[in-house]
Design a protein around this motif. Structure first.
Motif, short mmCIF file in Angstrom:
data_model
loop_
_atom_site.label_atom_id
_atom_site.label_comp_id
_atom_site.label_asym_id
_atom_site.label_seq_id
_atom_site.Cartn_x
_atom_site.Cartn_y
_atom_site.Cartn_z
N LEU A 137 28.99 35.83 39.86
CA LEU A 137 27.56 35.91 40.17
C LEU A 137 27.03 37.32 39.96
O LEU A 137 25.90 37.51 39.52
CB LEU A 137 27.29 35.45 41.60
CG LEU A 137 27.35 33.96 41.84
CD1 LEU A 137 27.17 33.64 43.31
CD2 LEU A 137 26.30 33.24 41.01
N HIS A 138 27.85 38.31 40.27
CA HIS A 138 27.43 39.70 40.05
C HIS A 138 27.30 39.97 38.55
O HIS A 138 26.40 40.68 38.11
CB HIS A 138 28.39 40.68 40.71
CG HIS A 138 28.43 40.56 42.19
ND1 HIS A 138 27.32 40.72 42.99
CD2 HIS A 138 29.44 40.26 43.03
CE1 HIS A 138 27.65 40.54 44.25
NE2 HIS A 138 28.93 40.26 44.31
N GLU A 139 28.21 39.40 37.76
CA GLU A 139 28.12 39.54 36.30
C GLU A 139 26.91 38.77 35.77
O GLU A 139 26.22 39.23 34.88
CB GLU A 139 29.40 39.02 35.64
CG GLU A 139 30.62 39.87 35.93
CD GLU A 139 31.91 39.24 35.44
OE1 GLU A 139 31.86 38.29 34.63
OE2 GLU A 139 32.98 39.71 35.87
N TYR A 140 26.66 37.59 36.32
CA TYR A 140 25.52 36.77 35.92
C TYR A 140 24.22 37.54 36.07
O TYR A 140 23.34 37.49 35.23
CB TYR A 140 25.50 35.48 36.77
CG TYR A 140 24.23 34.67 36.63
CD1 TYR A 140 24.06 33.80 35.57
CD2 TYR A 140 23.21 34.76 37.58
CE1 TYR A 140 22.91 33.03 35.45
CE2 TYR A 140 22.06 34.02 37.47
CZ TYR A 140 21.91 33.15 36.40
OH TYR A 140 20.78 32.42 36.28
N SER A 141 24.09 38.27 37.18
CA SER A 141 22.84 38.99 37.43
C SER A 141 22.62 40.10 36.42
O SER A 141 21.49 40.52 36.19
CB SER A 141 22.82 39.57 38.85
OG SER A 141 23.82 40.55 39.01
#
Length: 148
Positions: free
Chosen positions: A141-145
């Motif tokens: 999710l951190h990479e997605y953002s």
């Protein structure tokens, strides 16, 4: 003198009421500030933990996912409000967001109760694998953002 005290008290009461009313209308974060994983773990760390500690970590990760995943189209971290996204911060939208939070809390409470009773019967290695999997989702999710 008595009139001054009464007048001062009334003014103080009115100021407190106005202040409280303004906080009620402030935009709320779509993802709660309380929802975060404090530490990610390596498999070796988890293998040294007692099952009770593992159960707590598992439940914590489930909560973070339940309170984050439905909102990734808006945000992946706390602090983003309806106003930030251009959604009107009106009474109807605040009510529907509050209703969503309440429903999520009810679901989380039922899920936690279930996990506390049933998860102790789970295989420790599978529990460790699930914790690592959930942590990988949160890292993703951190990479997605970063993509938007």
């Amino acid at each position: 003198m008595k009139t001054k005290i009464i007048l001062f008290s009334v003014v103080l009461f009115l100021m407190a009421g106005v202040s409280f009313a303004q906080k009620k209308n402030e935009p709320k974060s779509i993802i709660s500030e309380k929802v975060a994983i404090k530490k990610y773990h390596k498999k070796e760390e988890l293998e040294r933990m007692q099952k009770g500690e593992l159960l707590s970590l598992y439940i914590e990760r489930i909560e973070v996912l339940i309170k984050t995943l439905p909102y990734i189209a808006f945000a992946t971290k706390p602090g983003v409000t309806m106003s930030t996204l251009g959604i009107p911060n009106d009474n109807d939208n605040r009510k529907i967001l509050d209703s969503q939070f309440e429903s999520t809390d009810d679901y989380m409470e039922a899920t936690t109760e279930f996990h506390k009773k049933i998860l102790p019967y789970s295989d420790t290695n599978k529990l460790i694998s699930a914790i690592i999997f959930y942590e990988e989702i949160m890292k993703s999710l951190h990479e997605y953002s970063a993509y938007h």
